[in-house]
Design an enzyme around this catalytic site. Structure first.
Site, PDB file in Angstrom:
ATOM      1  N   HIS A   1     -17.976 -57.657 -43.787  1.00 45.99           N
ATOM      2  CA  HIS A   1     -16.853 -58.599 -43.725  1.00 45.99           C
ATOM      3  C   HIS A   1     -16.748 -59.237 -42.335  1.00 45.99           C
ATOM      4  CE1 HIS A   1     -13.176 -60.236 -45.384  1.00 45.99           C
ATOM      5  NE2 HIS A   1     -12.526 -59.891 -44.299  1.00 45.99           N
TER       6      HIS A   1
ATOM      7  N   GLY B   1     -16.883 -70.971 -42.872  1.00 46.16           N
ATOM      8  CA  GLY B   1     -16.693 -70.389 -44.193  1.00 46.16           C
ATOM      9  C   GLY B   1     -16.536 -68.902 -44.119  1.00 46.16           C
TER      10      GLY B   1
ATOM     11  N   HIS C   1      -9.618 -63.415 -50.241  1.00 46.24           N
ATOM     12  CA  HIS C   1      -8.822 -62.179 -50.184  1.00 46.24           C
ATOM     13  C   HIS C   1      -8.925 -61.496 -51.538  1.00 46.24           C
ATOM     14  CE1 HIS C   1      -5.590 -60.437 -47.348  1.00 46.24           C
ATOM     15  NE2 HIS C   1      -6.734 -60.536 -46.718  1.00 46.24           N
ATOM     16  N   ASN C   2     -10.175 -61.241 -51.939  1.00 46.73           N
ATOM     17  CA  ASN C   2     -10.432 -60.773 -53.305  1.00 46.73           C
ATOM     18  C   ASN C   2     -10.052 -59.320 -53.531  1.00 46.73           C
ATOM     19  OD1 ASN C   2     -11.586 -63.314 -53.577  1.00 46.73           O
ATOM     20  ND2 ASN C   2     -13.648 -62.574 -53.179  1.00 46.73           N
TER      21      ASN C   2
ATOM     22  N   SER D   1      -2.061 -55.594 -39.557  1.00 42.89           N
ATOM     23  CA  SER D   1      -0.722 -56.157 -39.726  1.00 42.89           C
ATOM     24  C   SER D   1      -0.811 -57.664 -39.517  1.00 42.89           C
ATOM     25  CB  SER D   1       0.245 -55.545 -38.711  1.00 42.89           C
ATOM     26  OG  SER D   1       0.392 -54.163 -38.960  1.00 42.89           O
ATOM     27  N   GLN D   2       0.027 -58.390 -40.246  1.00 46.72           N
ATOM     28  CA  GLN D   2      -0.080 -59.857 -40.266  1.00 46.72           C
ATOM     29  C   GLN D   2       0.711 -60.520 -39.136  1.00 46.72           C
ATOM     30  OE1 GLN D   2      -1.899 -61.700 -42.958  1.00 46.72           O
ATOM     31  NE2 GLN D   2      -2.774 -59.696 -42.605  1.00 46.72           N
TER      32      GLN D   2
END
Length: 739
Positions: free
Chosen positions: A54, A537, A100-101, A318-319
């Site tokens: 990733h 991408g 975000h699968n 964390s976002q």
């Protein structure tokens, strides 16, 4: 959690604890060699996330190098938060798509919402104001209760985040196939606008400069999210809900405004989103890209949970967090700026000259690792590739035309297939008019957003027919790029560049790696021919459930430039008496088609073929005719063939229909999915000029009868359909399946 004693370096090696984190024996040996010693627990964690597929693209890098990434308009290609393309007048468009699968398969609402949040941060970290969102979604068949749940929650998550943050979701696509049942695909795309002088990079320059943490505080959500995204889903994946982050769109809205104000300040040196692998990737990448090092004091990290360890803080996802580098001595200005928005900005480290990432906690050094080793020196694997067993079998099948008894019933059935049916149920949940710049709303070939203060617009679309790519990855890869460009052209735009989201199964399986290689070959060739370079991408591998891979789904996100908003063209018929033209020839191509799937319940045979030079010529002719004001409506012919394309152009109009005559065998004429075709309408007085400019065949005219009638070459009626009835079938299909 944190009270447990962390294993020591010897235990990590002897008990192979590194393997649980995702490192192989060979990779652990490489880490040992790089450090000249055994890594501790925190350091092992840093390598495991940064060397995951990733973050490192270790399995896909050799393939990604095939993409053309430069062009006269490209200001920033792959390697930063998002790519940037010049649109003239000192302005540029910034865009990127990400997946975000895996999170969406487990926690669909938050998985989809944080996918949107993450891609927005990638765009504003470049200095751009986000102006539009799109998404590309794949699910199993809606008859399944689990799929209904995933579909409803993913759409709600996208809507919840996008609507709260005030960025319009203007377009996208949704396709349904059984292979996505256990592993849905959620790809989010964000488009932003920027002035050239505001472009920022994620680089930590200047020894002694200050490293600051801004935005939301750090919790234990999303630890090892990047590693989780680099393995196959299984029954035990449900237990990984903590690896799914939780988003707060109101916090992100404040973060956007604060960061865009910050970008105007000369105090800012570099800025990067804390995305996958959180603090680890942002610090290591910013240091590595600048050829510098970074020291960080983890006691200063704003924490919303007690007793977090260095390992947890570094790996948390964390976002709504950013890492910034500012000029030494200017920290208070930054603190004041963020305080104005109610956000934290804390000093937590400094830039160093020695290219090392050093972490301190409670007065001790807890990690010391070369930044380049994390960011750049992940091992690269050239995976074995082997042609899929099914491919030769499909290639040898002769093209068969499906047997259709009743053309009208078949057309109605196709209009109700969820992949073709109206997606109004989806986009009605999105606020696509917020910021009042949306010129073409969802439902046409591409969305168009105006560039404020100019006569220009941006056309944007996401496309990928994964069935074609499964049947023939290279041909399908060409078609994905060509169809995206065709959609841009039909909207009056000149295709500029693409971002891609490569969704595949497990790359360790040679047949899957072959799909990856071949589809990238096809996409690369199309990008070269159509002059739409790849500016960035994302790769999402391991999209499998219980060993069954999804179809190869390399989604294309494309942006085009509408030079003057008066060129904007949509797919619906405009007025009775206009002439209907078809561009492109129809062949009996049904492999991977909607008709084949509907009649057989599976796909097989050869995919449609495409000649990219012919595609380019037709696109140029259509765009020139649109820019010359000769075109009333334009629609690309895609799933379901000409019958569906003509019906969609009638459904979008009010009270209009068409009478059309199609040559050739009826089933192919109506439903084949041959490429490089358009349905165009032209005012009668422009007939001569249009026919001079474009190679097209006049097949009929727009009527005010509210009916679509299609004849064969002998003038026998193949079907007559009432437009209101078609609209009802097309619009009602998805709501009906969800009941």
């Amino acid at each position: 959690m944190s009270l447990m004693l962390e294993p020591n370096p010897t235990q990590i090696k002897e008990e192979r604890i590194y393997a649980e984190m995702g490192l192989t024996d060979e990779e652990f040996a490489m880490v040992e060699k790089i450090l000249g010693r055994l890594p501790n627990y925190t350091e092992t964690g840093l390598f495991s996330v940064m060397w995951s597929e990733h973050c490192s693209y270790k399995n896909s890098k050799p393939v990604l190098r095939k993409f053309p990434t430069t062009g006269e308009r490209v200001l920033q290609g792959p390697g930063e938060g998002a790519g940037i393309v010049d649109i003239g007048d000192n302005q540029a468009v910034v865009f990127k798509m990400e997946s975000h699968n895996h999170p969406s398969a487990i926690e669909p609402y938050q998985g989809a919402a944080t996918g949107v949040g993450g891609i927005i941060r990638d765009v504003f970290s470049m200095g751009a104001r986000p102006v539009a969102l799109l998404n590309s979604l794949r699910f199993g068949e809606l008859q399944s209760p689990r799929v209904k749940y995933l579909f409803e929650e993913v759409v709600a998550g996208i809507a919840g985040y996008g609507n709260c943050i005030g960025i319009p979701t203007v377009g996208g696509e949704v396709q349904f196939d059984p292979c996505y049942e256990g592993n849905p695909l959620v790809n989010a795309m964000c488009v932003g606008l920027i002035n050239h002088e505001d472009i920022k990079k994620g680089q930590a320059h200047g020894a002694g400069n200050t490293v600051m943490y801004v935005g939301a505080s750090t919790g234990r959500d999303g630890i090892h999210g990047a590693t989780f995204a680099s393995e196959e889903l299984s029954e035990s994946s449900e237990a990984k809900r903590p690896a799914v982050q939780v988003g707060d769109p109101f916090m992100e809205k404040l973060l956007i405004e604060a960061c865009l104000e910050l970008i105007q300040s000369d105090a800012l040196v570099g800025i990067q989103d804390m995305g996958a692998a959180g603090l680890t990737s942002s610090s290591a990448e910013m240091a590595s890209k600048a050829g510098m090092g970074i020291e960080m004091y983890l006691d200063d990290v704003p924490q919303r949970e007690t007793g977090m360890t260095p390992y947890e803080m570094m790996l948390s996802e964390s976002q709504e967090r950013m890492l910034i580098v500012v000029k030494k001595g200017r920290e208070q200005e930054i603190v004041d700026l963020f305080e104005k928005y109610g956000l934290a900005a804390v000093t937590m480290g400094k830039v160093t000259e020695d290219k090392m990432l050093r972490l301190f906690h409670k007065g001790e050094m807890v990690a010391e690792v070369p930044a380049d080793a994390l960011a750049e020196e992940a091992p690269i694997y050239h995976k074995p590739s082997q042609e899929a067993a099914y491919f030769a079998e499909f290639q040898q099948m002769k093209m068969e035309t499906p047997k259709v008894e009743n053309y009208k019933e078949t057309l109605f059935a196709l209009l109700q297939q969820p992949t073709i049916a109206s997606k109004e149920w989806v986009y009605d949940q999105y606020d696509y008019q917020v910021r009042t710049s949306t010129v073409v709303t969802p439902g046409s070939d591409a969305a168009v957003v105006r560039v404020r203060g100019t006569e220009k617009g941006l056309a944007m679309t996401t496309d990928c027919n994964s069935r074609y790519i499964y049947l023939d990855p290279e041909m399908g890869g060409k078609i994905a790029v060509a169809e995206a460009a065709r959609n841009i052209v039909c909207s009056g735009g000149e295709p500029l560049a693409i971002t891609d989201c490569l969704n595949f199964g497990n790359p360790e399986k040679p047949e899957i790696f072959w799909q990856i290689e071949k589809s990238v070959d096809g996409m690369s060739e199309a990008c070269r021919t159509l002059q739409t370079p790849v500016i960035g991408g994302n790769v999402s591998m391991y999209n499998e459930r219980s060993g069954e891979a999804v179809y190869p789904t390399p989604t294309v996100g494309m942006v085009g430039l509408v030079h003057d908003l008066k060129h904007v063209t949509t797919q619906e018929f405009k007025q009775a008496g206009d002439l209907v033209y078809i561009i492109g020839e129809t062949k009996a191509e049904f492999g991977g088609s909607e008709l084949q799937k509907m009649l057989h319940g599976k796909i097989f045979g050869q995919s449609p073929s495409i000649d990219l030079d012919v595609e380019l010529k037709r696109q140029k002719q259509v765009l020139a005719a649109i820019q010359a004001g000769l075109v009333q409506s334009a629609h690309d012919v895609a799933e379901g063939g000409l019958a569906v394309a003509i019906s969609e152009s009638a459904i979008g109009a009010n009270g209009l229909g068409a009478t059309v005559k199609l040559d050739g065998e009826a089933t192919a004429a109506l439903f084949a999915e041959s490429q490089s075709r358009f349905v165009i309408t032209v005012k009668r007085e422009n007939k001569e000029a249009f026919e001079k400019a474009v190679e097209a065949i006049q097949v009929g005219e727009v009527t005010n009868t509210n009916e679509v009638t299609i004849h064969n070459e002998e003038n026998e009626v193949l079907l007559t359909a009432n437009v209101d009835e078609m609209r009802k079938a097309w619009k009602g299909a998805i709501p009906c399946l969800l009941k």
